[in-house]
Design a protein around this motif. Structure first.
Motif, PDB file in Angstrom:
ATOM      1  N   LEU A 199      75.869  57.931  29.644  1.00  0.00           N
ATOM      2  CA  LEU A 199      74.442  57.827  29.321  1.00  0.00           C
ATOM      3  C   LEU A 199      74.177  56.639  28.399  1.00  0.00           C
ATOM      4  CD1 LEU A 199      73.529  61.604  28.720  1.00  0.00           C
ATOM      5  CD2 LEU A 199      72.873  60.193  30.681  1.00  0.00           C
ATOM      6  N   LYS A 200      75.065  56.444  27.429  1.00  0.00           N
ATOM      7  CA  LYS A 200      74.921  55.298  26.524  1.00  0.00           C
ATOM      8  C   LYS A 200      75.089  53.984  27.283  1.00  0.00           C
ATOM      9  CE  LYS A 200      76.372  57.568  22.225  1.00  0.00           C
ATOM     10  NZ  LYS A 200      77.434  57.643  21.175  1.00  0.00           N
ATOM     11  N   LYS A 201      76.008  53.954  28.223  1.00  0.00           N
ATOM     12  CA  LYS A 201      76.228  52.739  29.019  1.00  0.00           C
ATOM     13  C   LYS A 201      74.958  52.349  29.776  1.00  0.00           C
ATOM     14  CE  LYS A 201      78.954  50.979  32.931  1.00  0.00           C
ATOM     15  NZ  LYS A 201      79.230  49.669  32.331  1.00  0.00           N
ATOM     16  N   TYR A 202      74.235  53.375  30.243  1.00  0.00           N
ATOM     17  CA  TYR A 202      73.020  53.123  31.016  1.00  0.00           C
ATOM     18  C   TYR A 202      71.751  53.115  30.141  1.00  0.00           C
ATOM     19  CZ  TYR A 202      75.989  54.026  35.100  1.00  0.00           C
ATOM     20  OH  TYR A 202      76.972  53.975  36.049  1.00  0.00           O
ATOM     21  N   ALA A 206      75.845  62.140  34.707  1.00  0.00           N
ATOM     22  CA  ALA A 206      74.993  61.241  33.915  1.00  0.00           C
ATOM     23  C   ALA A 206      73.951  60.565  34.802  1.00  0.00           C
ATOM     24  CB  ALA A 206      75.853  60.195  33.214  1.00  0.00           C
ATOM     25  N   THR A 207      74.369  60.072  35.947  1.00  0.00           N
ATOM     26  CA  THR A 207      73.444  59.410  36.878  1.00  0.00           C
ATOM     27  C   THR A 207      72.362  60.372  37.346  1.00  0.00           C
ATOM     28  OG1 THR A 207      75.225  57.955  37.642  1.00  0.00           O
ATOM     29  CG2 THR A 207      73.277  58.119  39.030  1.00  0.00           C
ATOM     30  N   SER A 208      72.766  61.610  37.642  1.00  0.00           N
ATOM     31  CA  SER A 208      71.808  62.626  38.104  1.00  0.00           C
ATOM     32  C   SER A 208      70.781  62.932  37.017  1.00  0.00           C
ATOM     33  CB  SER A 208      72.559  63.903  38.509  1.00  0.00           C
ATOM     34  OG  SER A 208      71.664  64.941  38.808  1.00  0.00           O
ATOM     35  N   LEU A 209      71.241  63.070  35.773  1.00  0.00           N
ATOM     36  CA  LEU A 209      70.330  63.368  34.655  1.00  0.00           C
ATOM     37  C   LEU A 209      69.298  62.242  34.490  1.00  0.00           C
ATOM     38  CD1 LEU A 209      72.887  64.741  32.019  1.00  0.00           C
ATOM     39  CD2 LEU A 209      71.185  66.076  33.288  1.00  0.00           C
ATOM     40  N   ILE A 210      69.761  61.018  34.600  1.00  0.00           N
ATOM     41  CA  ILE A 210      68.854  59.866  34.447  1.00  0.00           C
ATOM     42  C   ILE A 210      67.807  59.845  35.566  1.00  0.00           C
ATOM     43  CG2 ILE A 210      68.753  57.346  34.528  1.00  0.00           C
ATOM     44  CD1 ILE A 210      71.544  57.376  33.163  1.00  0.00           C
TER      45      ILE A 210
END
Length: 320
Positions: free
Chosen positions: A20-23, A312-316
């Motif tokens: 999440l931090k990376k994105y 993480a991708t799904s949450l975003i």
């Protein structure tokens, strides 16, 4: 905003947070070890509002409830154990209502404290059968006579914890349940009284290998576990051999089994967790049980699935 509720000690949570931090995602992490502040939860005829740790929860779009629960009760300030147990029950009812409220107001709520604590094997076995799975023959009984009859019918039977591992202290002795699953023989049954507290037993099904399936929303990640190659884990891979771990490889589930799992997920209202299956010597997929939280770190690493990145991708995307 994305809200994460989890233990500070959970490895999976921290890996997802790194992604999440990376994105550069906008998220809030509430640690279940910390004492939270319920500023208010107000309800009237026109509106409802929830504020925890001075955060207005109307700004929360997506919740990933990984594990554990919120905590508002400071046990260190209470000397009376009976008072603590009473307040803990009161707190629990509030926490469950807060989850239901946030579930109804968020775009998505993945995971559940309620489903974790109400993880009942018998309910899930019954539902799995309705969803088309074959399940082991199962008996819960308080009768020695019935138990002996079940053993005679099935030849080999197993037992395991129905809900909670045994952890009981009597005077100076502590009694703990063994890991995983145990075979029961006639001599074990003969030690029992004619009547006893309910015991959970199932037929023992010969298997070629075991399967761990982690599902998140509608995405499935599965792994074959060759526990039959080790005498220590032949009954249950959870009787771990740390010196010589079982061989684990990615496994492609048939579409029919995927459909049954997704149907089970929908019917049970459990949108993430781990399901244990076996592939029997008769080449059938057998449903064993579900863990609504679901350990996924070892599955992700063994199979190079990068599940944490997927979460993480799904949450975003859900937060967009």
């Amino acid at each position: 905003m994305i809200l994460i509720i989890s233990s500070e000690k959970d490895i999976t949570t921290h890996i997802v947070i790194q992604w999440l931090k990376k994105y550069n995602a906008d998220f809030l992490f509430i640690k279940t070890e910390d004492l939270s502040s319920l500023n208010s939860f107000s309800i009237d005829n026109t509106s409802e509002k929830l504020t925890i740790n001075n955060v207005d929860f109307s700004t929360i779009n997506v919740v990933w409830h990984r594990r554990g629960r919120l905590k508002f009760l400071d046990s260190s300030s209470l000397n009376n154990s009976n008072l603590f147990l009473y307040l803990k029950r009161e707190e629990d009812s509030v926490i469950k209502s807060l989850e239901n409220f946030q579930r109804s107001t968020s775009k998505a709520y993945i995971g559940s404290y309620i489903k974790e604590v109400e993880n009942f094997k018998l309910d899930h076995l019954s539902l799995a059968k309705k969803c088309g799975f074959r399940i082991p023959k199962t008996l819960v009984t308080t009768s020695k006579k019935e138990l002996l009859h079940f053993k005679l019918e099935n030849n080999k039977i197993i037992t395991k914890d129905l809900r909670y591992p045994v952890n009981v202290q009597i005077t100076k002795d502590t009694y703990l349940s063994s890991k995983g699953t145990l075979l029961i023989d006639d001599s074990d049954i003969e030690l029992l009284d004619d009547k006893f507290m309910p015991i959970f037993v199932q037929e023992y099904i010969e298997k070629l290998f075991e399967i761990r399936v982690f599902f998140y929303d509608s995405t499935l990640f599965s792994m074959a576990i060759f526990s039959q190659e080790d005498e220590k884990t032949i009954i249950d891979y959870r009787n771990y051999n740390d010196e010589k771990p079982n061989r684990c490889i990615p496994f492609k589930l048939p579409d029919l089994i995927k459909d049954k799992i997704l149907k089970f997920s929908n019917e049970s209202n459990i949108n993430t967790g781990s399901i244990d299956l076996i592939f029997s010597s008769e080449e059938e997929f057998i449903f064993l049980e579900i863990n609504p939280m679901g350990q996924l770190d070892w599955l992700s690493k063994n199979c190079n699935y990068y599940i944490e990145k997927e979460i993480a991708t799904s949450l975003i995307l859900k937060n967009a």
